[in-house]
Design an enzyme around this catalytic site. Structure first.
Site, PDB file in Angstrom:
ATOM      1  N   GLN A   1       0.840  -1.193   0.000  1.00 30.13           N
ATOM      2  CA  GLN A   1       0.000   0.000   0.000  1.00 30.13           C
ATOM      3  C   GLN A   1       0.879   1.249   0.000  1.00 30.13           C
ATOM      4  O   GLN A   1       0.630   2.204  -0.746  1.00 30.13           O
ATOM      5  CB  GLN A   1      -0.909  -0.020   1.244  1.00 30.13           C
ATOM      6  CG  GLN A   1      -1.825   1.165   1.343  1.00 30.13           C
ATOM      7  CD  GLN A   1      -2.870   1.187   0.241  1.00 30.13           C
ATOM      8  OE1 GLN A   1      -3.589   0.217   0.041  1.00 30.13           O
ATOM      9  NE2 GLN A   1      -2.960   2.275  -0.502  1.00 30.13           N
TER      10      GLN A   1
ATOM     11  N   CYS B   1      -6.567   4.266   1.982  1.00 31.16           N
ATOM     12  CA  CYS B   1      -6.162   3.012   1.323  1.00 31.16           C
ATOM     13  C   CYS B   1      -7.368   2.190   0.875  1.00 31.16           C
ATOM     14  O   CYS B   1      -7.223   1.327   0.029  1.00 31.16           O
ATOM     15  CB  CYS B   1      -5.269   2.200   2.260  1.00 31.16           C
ATOM     16  SG  CYS B   1      -6.106   1.721   3.777  1.00 31.16           S
TER      17      CYS B   1
HETATM   18  N1  NVA Z   1      -5.825  -1.443   8.346  1.00 29.39           N
HETATM   19  C1  NVA Z   1      -6.675  -2.195   7.459  1.00 29.39           C
HETATM   20  C2  NVA Z   1      -6.189  -2.074   6.058  1.00 29.39           C
HETATM   21  C3  NVA Z   1      -7.076  -2.682   5.027  1.00 29.39           C
HETATM   22  C4  NVA Z   1      -6.513  -2.562   3.648  1.00 29.39           C
HETATM   23  C5  NVA Z   1      -6.694  -3.653   7.876  1.00 29.39           C
HETATM   24  O1  NVA Z   1      -5.642  -4.180   8.265  1.00 29.39           O
HETATM   25  O2  NVA Z   1      -7.763  -4.261   7.847  1.00 29.39           O
HETATM   26  N1   CP Z   2      -6.098  -1.290   0.520  1.00 31.98           N
HETATM   27  C1   CP Z   2      -6.184  -2.624   0.476  1.00 31.98           C
HETATM   28  O1   CP Z   2      -5.210  -3.346   0.736  1.00 31.98           O
HETATM   29  O2   CP Z   2      -7.402  -3.088   0.112  1.00 31.98           O
HETATM   30  P1   CP Z   2      -7.861  -4.617   0.119  1.00 31.98           P
HETATM   31  O3   CP Z   2      -7.979  -5.034   1.568  1.00 31.98           O
HETATM   32  O4   CP Z   2      -9.175  -4.629  -0.584  1.00 31.98           O
HETATM   33  O5   CP Z   2      -6.836  -5.446  -0.578  1.00 31.98           O
END
Ligand code: NVA
Ligand code: CP
Length: 298
Positions: free
Chosen positions: A132, A251
């Site tokens: 990311q 993100c």
């Molecule tokens: N901080 C979030 C990011 C998702 C792309 C997670 O770890 O679920």
């Molecule tokens: N930002 C991101 O990693 O999205 P996903 O969880 O959909 O892959």
């Protein structure tokens, strides 16, 4: 065979390699079909957690590089029936040029990296999300040009995305600030830490946020998290406190009305959808770098 060169936290990149990666990512965005770096090769992509962007950007990106993305879900693997991470790493290394893993278990990721003879890429773990971060930097570079001395403020839960932004941002010479309430801040970071979001965004060129409840968080803590983080949303008002022309990043997935308002998410003060697209371009450049023979390997 070149020595493995994993991508686990983002700290594996030095400033020159990161610069090269971002230039290649921009070139690949201009000409998506221009590289066949993975011609005839397979990339194993293990998803132990849900994903929309990471899966689709890696799958399409590997295809565009001439390779085959081999998507593996936990219920299809002997890993969930007691086979070791070591044996999984040994076998996948015989079939794949690179192994990607999204996991809720940092030990599995480190174990895979320890035993694989091909590069291992962290596609998100509880502590890190470096894939990311490289897309974030590409997005910032498109908007701001040279990143050295520029400021980005992450507002919200101090999590994997915040940590990786700070790690990779520091390599690029970016000033990264993180504004989070007490108990939700990370400490193992080169970022400048704030509690007051308004103070933190003063002088910022961009403001970044992420979900308040991550996949590795206990769902039973969700209500308390939402309450604690209530004042840390990206709104038009918060953007007004940042530099003129400052824009929002996220993100994704987003929860409009929680960590970001709908008007910012779909308005013209954001680069969030470009950021989502940039996952593919940045990861293609990363894959190129990981599979290319390195001079120091002889
Ligand atoms: N901080 C979030 C990011 C998702 C792309 C997670 O770890 O679920
Ligand atoms: N930002 C991101 O990693 O999205 P996903 O969880 O959909 O892959």
């Amino acid at each position: 065979m070149p020595a493995p060169h994993h991508f686990i936290t983002g700290a594996e990149l030095d400033a020159d390699r990161l610069d090269l990666l971002l230039h290649r990512a921009a070139a690949l965005k201009e000409a998506p079909q221009s590289s066949r770096a993975l011609e005839g090769r397979t990339v194993a992509l293990i998803f132990q957690k849900p994903s929309t962007r990471t899966r689709t950007s890696f799958e399409s990106g590997v295809f565009e590089l001439g390779g085959h993305p081999m998507i593996l879900r936990p219920d299809e693997m002997q890993l969930t029936r007691g086979e070791s991470v070591k044996d999984t790493a040994l076998v996948l290394s015989r079939h794949s040029a690179v192994i990607g893993l999204r996991t809720g278990d940092e030990d599995q990721l480190n174990g895979l990296a320890e035993h694989a003879s091909v590069p291992v890429v962290n596609m998100l773990s509880p502590g890190h999300h470096p894939c990311q971060a490289i897309a974030d930097l590409l997005t910032l570079k498109e908007a701001l040009g040279d990143l050295k001395g520029r400021t980005i403020t992450y507002v919200g839960d101090g999590n994997n995305v915040a940590r990786s932004l700070a790690v990779v941002g520091e390599i690029a010479g970016l000033k990264v600030r993180i504004a989070a309430p007490s108990g939700y801040q990370i400490t193992d970071t080169p970022a400048e830490l704030f509690e007051d979001p308004v103070e933190a965004v003063k002088g910022a060129d961009a403001i970044y946020t992420d979900v308040w409840v991550s996949m590795s968080d206990d769902e039973s803590s969700a209500a308390a998290r939402r309450e604690a983080l209530h004042d840390y949303a990206i709104t038009d008002e918060l953007l007004d406190h940042a530099n003129d022309g400052a824009f929002a990043l996220h993100c994704l997935p987003a929860h409009p009305g929680e960590e970001i308002t709908e008007s910012v998410l779909y308005g013209d003060r954001q680069r969030i959808w470009d950021q989502a697209e940039n996952r593919r371009h940045a990861q293609k450049a990363l894959l190129e770098l990981l599979v290319s023979p390195r001079a120091e390997d002889g």
